[in-house]
Design an enzyme around this catalytic site. Structure first.
Site, PDB file in Angstrom:
ATOM      1  N   ASP A  88       0.835  -1.198   0.000  1.00  0.00           N
ATOM      2  CA  ASP A  88       0.000   0.000   0.000  1.00  0.00           C
ATOM      3  C   ASP A  88       0.870   1.248   0.000  1.00  0.00           C
ATOM      4  OD1 ASP A  88      -1.983   1.927   0.868  1.00  0.00           O
ATOM      5  OD2 ASP A  88      -1.279   1.573   2.907  1.00  0.00           O
TER       6      ASP A  88
ATOM      7  N   SER B  25     -12.810   9.750  -0.724  1.00  0.00           N
ATOM      8  CA  SER B  25     -13.653  10.754  -0.069  1.00  0.00           C
ATOM      9  C   SER B  25     -12.849  11.704   0.811  1.00  0.00           C
ATOM     10  CB  SER B  25     -14.706  10.039   0.782  1.00  0.00           C
ATOM     11  OG  SER B  25     -14.065   9.172   1.716  1.00  0.00           O
TER      12      SER B  25
ATOM     13  N   CYS C  24      -9.450  12.243   0.362  1.00  0.00           N
ATOM     14  CA  CYS C  24      -8.157  12.501  -0.299  1.00  0.00           C
ATOM     15  C   CYS C  24      -8.041  13.946  -0.752  1.00  0.00           C
ATOM     16  CB  CYS C  24      -8.030  11.658  -1.559  1.00  0.00           C
ATOM     17  SG  CYS C  24      -8.147   9.918  -1.275  1.00  0.00           S
TER      18      CYS C  24
ATOM     19  N   ASP D 291     -10.125   1.494  -6.312  1.00  0.00           N
ATOM     20  CA  ASP D 291     -10.009   1.961  -4.927  1.00  0.00           C
ATOM     21  C   ASP D 291     -10.315   3.452  -4.811  1.00  0.00           C
ATOM     22  OD1 ASP D 291      -9.317   2.498  -2.323  1.00  0.00           O
ATOM     23  OD2 ASP D 291      -7.150   2.356  -2.665  1.00  0.00           O
TER      24      ASP D 291
HETATM   25  P1  XMP Z   1     -13.188   6.275  -0.276  1.00  0.00           P
HETATM   26  O1  XMP Z   1     -13.687   7.229  -1.318  1.00  0.00           O
HETATM   27  O2  XMP Z   1     -13.863   4.943  -0.376  1.00  0.00           O
HETATM   28  O3  XMP Z   1     -11.634   6.033  -0.638  1.00  0.00           O
HETATM   29  O4  XMP Z   1     -13.231   6.844   1.092  1.00  0.00           O
HETATM   30  C1  XMP Z   1     -10.814   5.207   0.121  1.00  0.00           C
HETATM   31  C2  XMP Z   1      -9.403   5.238  -0.418  1.00  0.00           C
HETATM   32  O5  XMP Z   1      -8.820   6.528  -0.294  1.00  0.00           O
HETATM   33  C3  XMP Z   1      -7.388   6.400  -0.283  1.00  0.00           C
HETATM   34  N1  XMP Z   1      -6.844   7.198   0.815  1.00  0.00           N
HETATM   35  C4  XMP Z   1      -6.210   8.385   0.659  1.00  0.00           C
HETATM   36  N2  XMP Z   1      -5.871   9.080  -0.451  1.00  0.00           N
HETATM   37  N3  XMP Z   1      -4.943  10.791   0.902  1.00  0.00           N
HETATM   38  C5  XMP Z   1      -5.247  10.292  -0.330  1.00  0.00           C
HETATM   39  O6  XMP Z   1      -4.944  10.934  -1.334  1.00  0.00           O
HETATM   40  C6  XMP Z   1      -5.232  10.150   2.068  1.00  0.00           C
HETATM   41  O7  XMP Z   1      -4.970  10.648   3.170  1.00  0.00           O
HETATM   42  C7  XMP Z   1      -5.892   8.879   1.940  1.00  0.00           C
HETATM   43  N4  XMP Z   1      -6.335   7.954   2.852  1.00  0.00           N
HETATM   44  C8  XMP Z   1      -6.895   6.964   2.131  1.00  0.00           C
HETATM   45  C9  XMP Z   1      -7.077   4.934  -0.112  1.00  0.00           C
HETATM   46  O8  XMP Z   1      -6.677   4.431  -1.364  1.00  0.00           O
HETATM   47  C10 XMP Z   1      -8.411   4.367   0.345  1.00  0.00           C
HETATM   48  O9  XMP Z   1      -8.567   3.014   0.074  1.00  0.00           O
END
Ligand code: XMP
Length: 486
Positions: free
Chosen positions: A249, A304, A306, A341
């Protein structure tokens, strides 16, 4: 400067065009899918490896519903391996190596052990692991205060009904019913305890729920790892604890150190199932597949929580990213599954991601409000909510540092948090009850989607899907409109 002559599209930019269908009921469609080269799931959904989404409770519920949870990696190797073991113990007809205690131990020790492992009872054994008794929370609750030792309150072995390792679920059910029992220790010919069957496990096995299980009937579970040689030790501990899937990851997976890590994990653990990501291009997917990944995770910035696209300017709208990755793999003859994802807000988004070529979707924010997600709900403006945070948010960085801090480091030590450049935010989401209920809605929507597409399987949907790009008027028309929602 080079500008691609391709429009980047995401879920809200398109709709799927309905097709003639021979499907009469939602039950006529099959939503099972490949997660990796070897792992198959009854439903195409993963819970995200985020510390506000997936720890062991979520992983257990996800696997019981036919999906799979990926445990986040922001904990020590030992903690993460223990979480894997917990999921692996949660189901099967028989719990192997159940928690035991000695008859000489104190009641307080028994209580502590039950709390630590979150179980309602312990098997009491001697030094040769032979059955001596059974102690449950009920025994402790009702015990007079003067009693101190496990031996004094346990049900002794001669009052315990046990079964042989060859017992079938029907036999176990009959024994449990006949004696009105909740727990049935499994004992071998030498009298050694080899397992424990509970009435709940028998019911679950009999219900034939579409659970994701391994060849021994245990739930499937994935676990995330990072890059670097230290992470190889993490991978080893996770596999030893029973992890079925390693998810490498990295925020920018199309990087030399990530490709090298995939190669190293593949070399060290040839039979491990490895997911690698995240990428958003055909080249990224190809490079990770060539390095030895069994599935590719796609998504740079659609999540959501990010802010990567805002902070760095990089990313590819998610529908296009999925299509590009799938096409890139196909053209290179590397037909391994793609995991979409991030950015899934509705079942319709999931149908679109799958129709675009993904085999599975990974969901974070939508599951963060569930009962099984880590953390407790709180009241905000009269509404029950839970917290969700990006793994690259400031809050997550502070949380990680606190978890890593050794006892020697002073609590007052000043951290330079100004230097952190977050690529994610912290937020609250409505409390949403059990994840099984959300999955029921998501999978119901997917089944209905397949019937609109005239597709009996996800593969057929992918072969025949036709998208149509829509305007902002189309987006408005697609939701409920010109009515007051109640
Ligand atoms: P959803 O939209 O389902 O997306 O909430 C979950 C995915 O978001 C990613 N993720 C991040 N991406 N900054 C990012 O740019 C972050 O801080 C972050 N945290 C999670 C990750 O791929 C997750 O599965």
């Amino acid at each position: 400067m080079f500008v691609r002559q391709q429009k980047g599209l995401t879920f809200d930019d398109v709709l799927l065009v309905p097709r003639r269908s021979s499907i009469r009921s939602r039950g006529d469609v099959d939503v099972s899918t490949w997660l990796t080269r070897q792992l198959r799931l009854a439903i195409p959904v993963l819970s995200a490896n985020m510390d506000t989404v997936t720890e062991w409770r979520m992983a257990v519920s996800m696997a019981r519903s036919g999906g799979l949870g990926v445990l986040h990696r922001f904990m020590t190797v030992e903690q993460q391996a223990r979480q894997v073991a917990r999921v692996k113990r949660a189901q099967g007809l028989m719990v192997e190596n159940p928690y035991t205690i000695a008859a000489q131990a104190t009641i307080a020790q028994a209580e502590k052990l039950m709390d630590q492992h979150d179980v309602g009872g312990l098997i009491v054994v001697d030094e040769q692991n032979r059955l001596v008794g059974l102690i449950t929370r009920r025994d402790i609750l009702l015990a007079p205060e003067a009693l101190q030792q496990v031996a004094q309150v346990m049900t002794p072995a001669d009052h315990i009904v046990s079964a042989a390792p060859s017992v079938t679920s029907a036999e176990a059910r009959a024994i449990l019913y006949e004696h009105r029992l909740e727990k049935l220790p499994v004992v071998d010919r030498e009298g050694a305890v080899v397992g424990l069957i509970t009435s709940r496990d028998v019911v679950r096995v009999e219900q034939h729920l579409p659970a994701s299980t391994d060849s021994r009937g245990r739930l499937l579970v994935g676990a995330a790892i990072g890059v670097g040689s230290a992470e190889l030790a993490r991978a080893e501990a996770l596999l030893e604890a029973g992890a079925d899937l390693l998810v490498l990851d990295i925020a920018h997976g199309h990087a030399d150190h990530c490709i090298d890590m995939v190669k190293m994990v593949r070399q060290n653990f040839p039979s491990a199932q490895i997911v690698a990501g995240n990428v958003a291009t055909a080249e990224g997917a190809r490079d990770l597949a060539e390095a030895g990944a069994d599935a590719i995770k796609v998504g740079i910035g659609p999540g959501s929580i990010c802010t990567t696209r805002i902070v760095t300017g990089f990313g590819v709208p998610q529908l296009t990213a999925i299509q590009d990755a799938v096409q890139g793999l196909q053209e290179a003859g590397l037909t391994i599954p793609v995991i979409a994802d991030g950015g899934i807000k509705t079942s319709g988004d999931m149908v679109k991601a799958l129709a675009a070529g993904a085999s599975v979707v990974m969901i974070g924010g939508l599951f963060a409000g569930c009962e099984e997600a880590p953390g407790s709900p709180v009241l905000r403006d009269g509404q029950k909510v839970k917290v969700v945070r990006g793994m690259a948010s400031l809050g997550a960085a502070i949380g990680r540092r606190a978890a890593e801090k050794t006892d020697d480091e002073s609590a007052e030590e000043q951290e330079d948090w100004d230097k952190v450049v977050p690529e994610g935010v912290e937020a609250v989401v409505p409390y949403r009850g059990e994840v099984a209920e959300i999955l029921h809605q998501l999978v119901g929507g997917l089944r209905s989607g397949l019937s609109y597409g005239g597709a009996h399987t996800l593969e057929e949907l992918q072969r025949t899907a036709e998208f149509i790009e829509i305007t902002s008027a189309g987006v408005r028309e697609s939701g409920s409109h010109d009515v007051r929602r109640i």
